[in-house]
Design a protein around this motif. Structure first.
Motif, PDB file in Angstrom:
ATOM      1  N   ALA A  49      -7.445  -3.169-104.282  1.00 53.33           N
ATOM      2  CA  ALA A  49      -8.633  -2.339-104.102  1.00 53.33           C
ATOM      3  C   ALA A  49      -9.870  -2.973-104.727  1.00 53.33           C
ATOM      4  N   TRP A  52     -11.026  -5.499-102.345  1.00 54.43           N
ATOM      5  CA  TRP A  52     -11.643  -4.812-101.204  1.00 54.43           C
ATOM      6  C   TRP A  52     -13.072  -4.398-101.552  1.00 54.43           C
ATOM      7  N   THR A  53     -13.256  -3.819-102.721  1.00 55.10           N
ATOM      8  CA  THR A  53     -14.581  -3.368-103.142  1.00 55.10           C
ATOM      9  C   THR A  53     -15.542  -4.532-103.283  1.00 55.10           C
ATOM     10  N   ALA A  59     -14.825   1.817 -98.682  1.00 55.65           N
ATOM     11  CA  ALA A  59     -13.706   2.226 -99.531  1.00 55.65           C
ATOM     12  C   ALA A  59     -12.685   3.064 -98.765  1.00 55.65           C
ATOM     13  N   ALA A  62      -9.883   1.152 -97.198  1.00 57.42           N
ATOM     14  CA  ALA A  62      -8.837   0.684 -98.117  1.00 57.42           C
ATOM     15  C   ALA A  62      -7.755   1.745 -98.276  1.00 57.42           C
ATOM     16  N   THR A 163      -4.379   2.249-105.342  1.00 56.50           N
ATOM     17  CA  THR A 163      -5.545   1.907-104.527  1.00 56.50           C
ATOM     18  C   THR A 163      -6.754   2.747-104.919  1.00 56.50           C
ATOM     19  N   LEU A 167     -10.277   1.338-106.464  1.00 57.98           N
ATOM     20  CA  LEU A 167     -11.587   1.541-105.847  1.00 57.98           C
ATOM     21  C   LEU A 167     -12.608   2.021-106.867  1.00 57.98           C
ATOM     22  N   GLN A 171     -15.888  -0.803-109.116  1.00 56.07           N
ATOM     23  CA  GLN A 171     -17.319  -0.644-109.312  1.00 56.07           C
ATOM     24  C   GLN A 171     -17.779  -1.185-110.661  1.00 56.07           C
TER      25      GLN A 171
END
Length: 244
Positions: A49, A52-53, A59, A62, A163, A167, A171
């Motif tokens: 995750a 992915w971010t 988001a 994901a 996941t 996410l 950040q």
């Protein structure tokens, strides 16, 4: 003299176990078995995750991939494919190539025991992963549809939960922090250790080790897995059956 006659001892009726207690026991058993998967999936899903971010992808996608695709290695590959704008056809072809091995995992599912429960069977097929296969294959006769489904459901909950955590952490975690992906290697080491407790599986483990070493010495890193699996299949086909 005649022997004295004693009245029969009263017997206590056997009370069957309550269904709700059996349900709790089954869930507890499934959770205990999946603790190694929990310890591996959470950090691995977090790493997925975070990647992915940091790739700038939505988001929600994901989470959707963790629910509907649910293929750890392929999901890591999916990040790069989507970020680079690869066509859907190429993504589908890559998914087929990476997950083709899962076709053979289905042989451990007792399909006949799922009679009358097509939705449960469909989920068991969908949620069968490398880790759950390794776990279920050790259960033998204990691998009932109920236990298989609960093992797979818990494993997917770990993955989806990891996941979601990733996410959020994505950040704030700087891209310089690396090493989350090693959780997958550690997880497979634990599963291999569980198999090593069974003496009849030592020879198969040796075949796998030899196949891996040959693949590492002869092909590029991108092809090691495919070549190692091919060599292992040849060894298993030519070797005499393992006696228990």
């Amino acid at each position: 003299p005649a022997s004295p006659v004693f009245p029969p001892c009263p017997t206590r009726p056997v009370t069957p176990a309550k269904p709700e207690l059996m349900q709790v026991s089954s869930w507890r058993r499934a959770f205990t078995l999946t603790i190694p998967i929990l310890l591996g999936y959470i950090p691995l899903a977090i790493a997925y995750a975070v990647m992915w971010t940091q790739s700038g992808l939505p988001a929600l996608w994901a989470l959707a991939a963790s629910v509907f695709v649910y293929a750890g290695a392929m999901q890591f590959l999916l990040v790069g494919l989507l970020a680079s704008g690869v066509s859907p056809g190429a993504v589908a072809l890559a998914t087929l190539a990476v997950n083709l091995r899962l076709t053979f995992y289905g042989f451990i599912i007792p399909v006949a025991a799922y009679r009358g429960r097509p939705l449960q069977l469909a989920y068991s097929v969908h949620a069968l992963t490398d880790e759950t296969y390794s776990l279920i294959s050790q259960l033998g006769d204990e691998a009932t549809p109920q236990l298989i489904t609960r093992i797979e459901l818990l494993a997917q909950l770990y993955w989806v939960g990891g996941t979601a955590i990733g996410l959020l952490l994505g950040q704030i975690i700087p891209p310089q922090i690396i090493g989350f992906e090693f959780a997958l290697t550690a997880l497979f080491l634990i599963l291999a250790q569980n198999h090593s407790y069974h003496r009849e599986r030592h020879r198969v483990q040796l075949y796998g080790l030899v196949a891996t070493l040959i693949a590492l010495a002869t092909v590029s890193d991108r092809n090691v897995l495919a070549v190692a699996i091919a060599i292992l299949l040849v060894c298993l086909c030519l070797a005499p059956p393992v006696r228990k």
